[in-house]
Design an enzyme around this catalytic site. Structure first.
Site: not given
Ligand code: B16
Ligand code: MG
Length: 219
Positions: A8, A10, A45, A48, A115, A117, A169
């Site tokens: 993962d 972030d 996680g 958006r 994400s 991004n 996470d």
């Protein structure tokens, strides 16, 4: 036999939660909504649009889809701008070391992030060369806790789920790894990722030595 690792982004490779928080906060302030770090914690996680739905629910806001998409786009514009400040110093402690060890030992490595991004974040970190494949928010339709993102990553590595360890996470990320039949490493507190096969407080603690020691029959 473990042949690959899926990370993962972030909360595992870097901590972009703060930039996400500030971008959502700016939108919330402009709209006169309540938004704090406690609500932000629920967005870990989460995609958006699903994140925006959680924030809107908290504020009893109900609008049509085009409006939601417009708000999400505004938040994203702010977030992407903030990513310009991310540098090679922004790996979470231990993450770069682990990626380096995995490459040195010849393991295949993929990203598995919600994400859209993710590629920009990897670029800012200078982390792109560590990854043989990138599965991100653009790769699949169903986001975590669906296993799709990790299955996409494993397929890109030409590995089966049982040949991969997923690092996550988020609670929904561990759920996704388990649903896909992957081995899982949770990074963070017991109440969030205690359902992973093995859990570490931080990436610094999750060294290749520790991970191999835990899954020793698989190496
Ligand atoms: P974007 P991960 C997740 O990243 C973040 O934890 C979450 O807060 C964010 O909403 C999501 O990515 C989508 O990000 O708006 O850039 O597409 O933990 O899955 O790497
Ligand atoms: Mg995460």
């Amino acid at each position: 036999m473990i042949k690959g690792f899926i990370f993962d982004l972030d909360g595992v490779i870097t901590d972009t939660a703060e930039q996400h928080y500030l971008a959502w906060k700016r939108l919330a302030d402009a709209m006169g909504w309540h938004f704090d770090r406690e609500i932000n914690e629920q967005l870990r996680g989460v995609s958006r649009m699903a994140s925006l739905e959680i924030i809107a629910d908290h504020n009893n806001v109900q609008v049509d889809d085009p409006t939601m998409m417009q708000w999400a786009a505004e938040k994203n514009e702010q977030y992407v701008r903030a990513l310009d400040e991310v540098t090679a110093d922004d790996f979470l402690p231990g993450a770069k070391e682990l990626l380096t060890h995995l490459k040195r030992e010849g393991f295949k490595v993929a990203l598995g992030s919600s994400s859209k991004n993710a590629k920009k974040v990897l670029q800012q970190l200078g982390a792109t060369p560590f990854f043989d494949a990138v599965a991100d928010g653009n790769s699949v339709k169903n986001s975590k806790p669906a296993p799709d993102i990790f299955l996409y990553g494993a397929k890109a590595l030409e590995l089966k789920p049982k040949e991969c360890i997923v690092f996550e996470d988020a609670e929904s990320g561990i759920d996704a790894a388990k649903a896909g039949g992957f081995y899982s490493v949770g990074i963070g507190p017991e109440e969030r990722v205690g359902h992973a096969d093995v859990r570490f407080d931080s990436m610094k603690a999750a060294t290749l030595f520790e991970v191999k020691s835990y899954f020793k029959e698989l190496f």
